[in-house]
Scaffold this motif. Structure first.
Motif, short mmCIF file in Angstrom:
data_model
loop_
_atom_site.label_atom_id
_atom_site.label_comp_id
_atom_site.label_asym_id
_atom_site.label_seq_id
_atom_site.Cartn_x
_atom_site.Cartn_y
_atom_site.Cartn_z
N ARG A 110 0.83 -1.21 0.00
CA ARG A 110 0.00 0.00 0.00
C ARG A 110 0.87 1.26 0.00
O ARG A 110 0.64 2.20 -0.76
N LEU A 111 1.88 1.27 0.86
CA LEU A 111 2.77 2.42 0.94
C LEU A 111 3.48 2.64 -0.40
O LEU A 111 3.58 3.77 -0.90
N ALA A 112 3.98 1.55 -0.99
CA ALA A 112 4.69 1.65 -2.27
C ALA A 112 3.76 2.18 -3.35
O ALA A 112 4.13 3.05 -4.14
N HIS A 113 2.57 1.65 -3.37
CA HIS A 113 1.58 2.09 -4.37
C HIS A 113 1.28 3.58 -4.22
O HIS A 113 1.31 4.34 -5.19
N ASP A 114 1.03 4.00 -2.98
CA ASP A 114 0.63 5.39 -2.74
C ASP A 114 1.78 6.36 -2.98
O ASP A 114 1.59 7.46 -3.51
N ALA A 115 3.00 5.95 -2.60
CA ALA A 115 4.16 6.82 -2.83
C ALA A 115 4.44 6.95 -4.33
O ALA A 115 4.71 8.05 -4.83
N ALA A 118 1.92 9.28 -5.78
CA ALA A 118 2.20 10.67 -5.42
C ALA A 118 3.35 11.23 -6.25
O ALA A 118 3.43 12.44 -6.48
N ALA A 119 4.23 10.35 -6.70
CA ALA A 119 5.38 10.79 -7.50
C ALA A 119 5.11 10.73 -9.00
O ALA A 119 6.01 10.97 -9.80
N GLY A 120 3.87 10.39 -9.35
CA GLY A 120 3.51 10.40 -10.77
C GLY A 120 3.55 9.05 -11.46
O GLY A 120 3.57 8.98 -12.69
N PHE A 121 3.57 7.97 -10.67
CA PHE A 121 3.58 6.62 -11.25
C PHE A 121 2.39 5.81 -10.71
O PHE A 121 2.56 4.96 -9.83
N PRO A 122 1.20 6.07 -11.22
CA PRO A 122 0.02 5.36 -10.70
C PRO A 122 0.05 3.87 -11.06
O PRO A 122 0.68 3.48 -12.05
N GLY A 123 -0.62 3.07 -10.23
CA GLY A 123 -0.80 1.65 -10.55
C GLY A 123 0.39 0.76 -10.22
O GLY A 123 0.46 -0.38 -10.67
N PHE A 124 1.33 1.24 -9.41
CA PHE A 124 2.51 0.44 -9.09
C PHE A 124 2.16 -0.69 -8.12
O PHE A 124 1.59 -0.46 -7.05
N THR A 125 2.49 -1.91 -8.49
CA THR A 125 2.27 -3.05 -7.60
C THR A 125 3.57 -3.84 -7.48
O THR A 125 3.93 -4.60 -8.37
N PRO A 126 4.32 -3.63 -6.39
CA PRO A 126 5.61 -4.29 -6.24
C PRO A 126 5.45 -5.81 -6.04
O PRO A 126 4.49 -6.25 -5.43
#
Ligand code: SIN
Ligand code: FE2
Length: 225
Positions: A110-115, A118-126
């Motif tokens: 969740r933190l990785a996704h939200d960060a 916020a930095a302009g990379f939506p949809g990140f799922t580590p």
């Protein structure tokens, strides 16, 4: 720059106290420093780190050149980053235990996704999280993160515990790195044109952090595959 969504969502203590404190900082195109972004989740993050480290203990890995890393590492998620005499790679199996890495805690995801968002990379799922533990004296030399399959996916790097100086360079090794002081809760995200920037961490000074004691913990969240 303010961050209304995050503040409203988390009840951040610093919200609205001052318009003067720049909480989000663009480092260069594709790279942002989100000051204090992880702080609202610090207790959950600490519990999750302890949980992972009980299952897959921190260890000092060996580089292909035979050097014992001063940073102690473990992983969680489907893929873990490992180094040994044979090279660097992502592996679904922890070589020390012969078992899969512990699952990625939801709070990391969740933190990785939200960060990233916020930095302009939506949809990140580590699918991989390297957990680095720096004891005083530990350092990480300049390197690129390039063992991942898709460089369109950003890197999300979370700092907890003792302060450190992060070295953030260019895409060529010889580019002189900027020196960024990072403290507890800071998150750096780099992707796009910054994805292959060299980075590292200066030797950790000794100290004591109220939550984490005598160390710095860094979470590096990535999409490996
Ligand atoms: C890393 O590059 O793996 C870690 C960076 C950091 O500890 O801030
Ligand atoms: Fe790295």
């Amino acid at each position: 720059m303010t961050r209304p969504d995050h503040d409203a969502m988390t009840g951040d203590l610093f919200a609205g106290t001052s318009g003067a404190l720049p909480r989000y900082e663009t480092l260069c195109p594709g790279a942002m420093l989100l000051r204090g972004f992880a702080r609202p989740a610090e207790a959950a993050l600490q519990a999750a780190i302890d949980h992972v480290a009980r299952a897959a203990p921190f260890r000092h890995m060996i580089t292909p050149g035979g050097y014992r890393m001063s940073v102690a590492m473990t992983n969680c998620g489907t893929y873990g980053w490992v180094t040994d005499r044979h090279g660097y790679r992502y592996d679904t199996i922890d070589p020390e235990r012969g078992k899969p890495w512990p699952p990625m805690p939801k709070v990391f995801e969740r933190l990785a996704h939200d960060a990233a968002e916020a930095a302009g990379f939506p949809g990140f799922t580590p699918d991989a999280c390297l957990i680095n533990r720096y004891d005083p004296g530990a350092r990480l030399s300049l390197h690129q993160d390039k063992d991942e399959r898709d460089y369109d996916q950003p890197i999300v790097s979370v700092s907890l515990g003792l302060p450190a100086t992060f070295l953030f360079g260019g895409v060529r090794r010889k580019d002189r790195p900027a020196q960024l002081p990072l403290t507890h809760g800071d998150v750096v995200v780099w992707g796009g044109p910054s994805r292959l920037r060299y980075h590292g961490v200066k030797r950790l000074e000794t100290g004591h952090h109220p939550l984490l004691g005598r160390c710095r913990i860094n979470l590096t969240l990535r999409r490996a595959v």
